[in-house]
Motif scaffolding. Structure first.
Motif, PDB file in Angstrom:
ATOM      1  N   ALA A  44      -0.346  -4.644   1.484  1.00  0.00           N
ATOM      2  CA  ALA A  44      -0.922  -5.977   1.697  1.00  0.00           C
ATOM      3  C   ALA A  44      -0.340  -6.978   0.708  1.00  0.00           C
ATOM      4  CB  ALA A  44      -2.442  -5.922   1.568  1.00  0.00           C
ATOM      5  N   ARG A  45      -0.165  -6.563  -0.532  1.00  0.00           N
ATOM      6  CA  ARG A  45       0.437  -7.461  -1.531  1.00  0.00           C
ATOM      7  C   ARG A  45       1.868  -7.809  -1.136  1.00  0.00           C
ATOM      8  NH1 ARG A  45      -2.214  -4.195  -6.447  1.00  0.00           N
ATOM      9  NH2 ARG A  45      -4.185  -5.303  -6.478  1.00  0.00           N
ATOM     10  N   GLY A  46       2.566  -6.838  -0.560  1.00  0.00           N
ATOM     11  CA  GLY A  46       3.918  -7.100  -0.076  1.00  0.00           C
ATOM     12  C   GLY A  46       3.926  -8.115   1.048  1.00  0.00           C
ATOM     13  N   LEU A  47       2.939  -8.031   1.934  1.00  0.00           N
ATOM     14  CA  LEU A  47       2.836  -9.010   3.021  1.00  0.00           C
ATOM     15  C   LEU A  47       2.596 -10.407   2.468  1.00  0.00           C
ATOM     16  CD1 LEU A  47       0.643  -7.015   5.576  1.00  0.00           C
ATOM     17  CD2 LEU A  47       3.064  -7.587   5.815  1.00  0.00           C
ATOM     18  N   VAL A  48       1.689 -10.513   1.506  1.00  0.00           N
ATOM     19  CA  VAL A  48       1.390 -11.809   0.893  1.00  0.00           C
ATOM     20  C   VAL A  48       2.635 -12.347   0.195  1.00  0.00           C
ATOM     21  CG1 VAL A  48       0.034 -12.978  -0.894  1.00  0.00           C
ATOM     22  CG2 VAL A  48      -1.075 -11.377   0.667  1.00  0.00           C
ATOM     23  N   ALA A  49       3.337 -11.487  -0.532  1.00  0.00           N
ATOM     24  CA  ALA A  49       4.555 -11.910  -1.237  1.00  0.00           C
ATOM     25  C   ALA A  49       5.633 -12.383  -0.262  1.00  0.00           C
ATOM     26  CB  ALA A  49       5.093 -10.768  -2.097  1.00  0.00           C
ATOM     27  N   ALA A  50       5.622 -11.829   0.947  1.00  0.00           N
ATOM     28  CA  ALA A  50       6.602 -12.228   1.964  1.00  0.00           C
ATOM     29  C   ALA A  50       6.187 -13.503   2.695  1.00  0.00           C
ATOM     30  CB  ALA A  50       6.802 -11.095   2.966  1.00  0.00           C
ATOM     31  N   GLY A  51       5.006 -14.027   2.349  1.00  0.00           N
ATOM     32  CA  GLY A  51       4.573 -15.279   2.956  1.00  0.00           C
ATOM     33  C   GLY A  51       3.632 -15.128   4.138  1.00  0.00           C
ATOM     34  N   VAL A  52       3.176 -13.924   4.411  1.00  0.00           N
ATOM     35  CA  VAL A  52       2.240 -13.705   5.517  1.00  0.00           C
ATOM     36  C   VAL A  52       0.873 -14.261   5.117  1.00  0.00           C
ATOM     37  CG1 VAL A  52       1.084 -11.964   6.941  1.00  0.00           C
ATOM     38  CG2 VAL A  52       3.487 -11.686   6.316  1.00  0.00           C
ATOM     39  N   VAL A  53       0.267 -15.002   6.008  1.00  0.00           N
ATOM     40  CA  VAL A  53      -1.056 -15.581   5.756  1.00  0.00           C
ATOM     41  C   VAL A  53      -2.010 -15.141   6.869  1.00  0.00           C
ATOM     42  CG1 VAL A  53      -0.140 -17.590   4.500  1.00  0.00           C
ATOM     43  CG2 VAL A  53      -0.499 -17.723   6.972  1.00  0.00           C
ATOM     44  N   VAL A  58       1.439  -9.515  12.579  1.00  0.00           N
ATOM     45  CA  VAL A  58       2.295  -8.549  11.890  1.00  0.00           C
ATOM     46  C   VAL A  58       2.350  -7.296  12.745  1.00  0.00           C
ATOM     47  CG1 VAL A  58       2.554  -7.128   9.821  1.00  0.00           C
ATOM     48  CG2 VAL A  58       1.652  -9.448   9.624  1.00  0.00           C
ATOM     49  N   GLY A  59       3.536  -6.897  13.125  1.00  0.00           N
ATOM     50  CA  GLY A  59       3.709  -5.680  13.914  1.00  0.00           C
ATOM     51  C   GLY A  59       3.825  -4.463  13.014  1.00  0.00           C
ATOM     52  N   VAL A  60       3.337  -3.346  13.512  1.00  0.00           N
ATOM     53  CA  VAL A  60       3.460  -2.082  12.802  1.00  0.00           C
ATOM     54  C   VAL A  60       4.194  -1.127  13.732  1.00  0.00           C
ATOM     55  CG1 VAL A  60       2.232  -0.142  11.755  1.00  0.00           C
ATOM     56  CG2 VAL A  60       1.323  -2.464  11.523  1.00  0.00           C
ATOM     57  N   LEU A  61       5.410  -0.766  13.352  1.00  0.00           N
ATOM     58  CA  LEU A  61       6.203   0.165  14.142  1.00  0.00           C
ATOM     59  C   LEU A  61       6.242   1.486  13.388  1.00  0.00           C
ATOM     60  CD1 LEU A  61       8.051   0.800  16.528  1.00  0.00           C
ATOM     61  CD2 LEU A  61       9.964  -0.057  15.157  1.00  0.00           C
ATOM     62  N   ASN A  64       2.603   8.096  15.015  1.00  0.00           N
ATOM     63  CA  ASN A  64       1.187   8.303  14.755  1.00  0.00           C
ATOM     64  C   ASN A  64       1.058   9.213  13.533  1.00  0.00           C
ATOM     65  OD1 ASN A  64      -1.544   8.286  14.995  1.00  0.00           O
ATOM     66  ND2 ASN A  64      -1.628   9.714  16.699  1.00  0.00           N
ATOM     67  N   ASN A  65       1.170   8.598  12.351  1.00  0.00           N
ATOM     68  CA  ASN A  65       1.124   9.368  11.120  1.00  0.00           C
ATOM     69  C   ASN A  65       0.500   8.522  10.020  1.00  0.00           C
ATOM     70  OD1 ASN A  65       3.139   7.583  10.332  1.00  0.00           O
ATOM     71  ND2 ASN A  65       4.791   9.057  10.546  1.00  0.00           N
ATOM     72  N   ALA A  66       0.645   8.977   8.787  1.00  0.00           N
ATOM     73  CA  ALA A  66       0.047   8.273   7.656  1.00  0.00           C
ATOM     74  C   ALA A  66       0.577   6.846   7.535  1.00  0.00           C
ATOM     75  CB  ALA A  66       0.297   9.054   6.367  1.00  0.00           C
ATOM     76  N   ASP A  67       1.853   6.637   7.777  1.00  0.00           N
ATOM     77  CA  ASP A  67       2.428   5.296   7.663  1.00  0.00           C
ATOM     78  C   ASP A  67       1.759   4.314   8.621  1.00  0.00           C
ATOM     79  OD1 ASP A  67       4.207   6.148   5.727  1.00  0.00           O
ATOM     80  OD2 ASP A  67       5.828   6.489   7.153  1.00  0.00           O
ATOM     81  N   PHE A  68       1.403   4.777   9.804  1.00  0.00           N
ATOM     82  CA  PHE A  68       0.735   3.905  10.768  1.00  0.00           C
ATOM     83  C   PHE A  68      -0.611   3.440  10.214  1.00  0.00           C
ATOM     84  CE2 PHE A  68      -2.289   3.306  14.248  1.00  0.00           C
ATOM     85  CZ  PHE A  68      -1.680   2.241  14.903  1.00  0.00           C
ATOM     86  N   SER A  74      -3.312  -2.170   5.854  1.00  0.00           N
ATOM     87  CA  SER A  74      -2.784  -3.232   4.999  1.00  0.00           C
ATOM     88  C   SER A  74      -2.960  -4.601   5.638  1.00  0.00           C
ATOM     89  CB  SER A  74      -1.308  -2.994   4.672  1.00  0.00           C
ATOM     90  OG  SER A  74      -0.488  -3.207   5.805  1.00  0.00           O
ATOM     91  N   ASN A  75      -2.905  -4.665   6.951  1.00  0.00           N
ATOM     92  CA  ASN A  75      -3.110  -5.942   7.634  1.00  0.00           C
ATOM     93  C   ASN A  75      -4.538  -6.438   7.441  1.00  0.00           C
ATOM     94  OD1 ASN A  75      -0.670  -6.843   9.155  1.00  0.00           O
ATOM     95  ND2 ASN A  75      -0.764  -4.721   9.799  1.00  0.00           N
TER      96      ASN A  75
END
Length: 82
Positions: A44-53, A58-61, A64-68, A74-75
């Motif tokens: 989530a901090r990475g998203l904020v640092a990238a300018g996401v508000v 935000v897409g998640v590709l 079906n595992n831990a990363d998903f 995080s969103n």
């Protein structure tokens, strides 16, 4: 446990049982609740640092595992923190 958002629910569960494992059948992966909370917060901090508000899409590709789960959590975490 009373939580209004997914992020709050994960944080509350991690506070109660931080070493509780989350298993991802078929992937051979697992995370503890503490690891999930930490990874989602970092993402989530990475998203904020990238300018996401809040309100941005935000897409998640991911498989079906831990990363998903980290990506989805995080969103919600990012939206809660703004």
């Amino acid at each position: 446990m009373s939580a209004a958002t997914l992020h709050e629910a994960i944080a509350a569960a991690a506070a109660l049982a931080p070493e509780c494992p989350l298993d991802f059948p078929g992937s051979g992966e697992y995370l503890t609740l503490r690891e999930l909370d930490g990874a989602a917060t970092a993402a989530a901090r990475g998203l904020v640092a990238a300018g996401v508000v809040p309100g941005d899409r935000v897409g998640v590709l991911s498989r079906n595992n831990a990363d998903f789960l980290v990506g989805v959590a995080s969103n919600y975490n990012q939206a809660d923190s703004q």
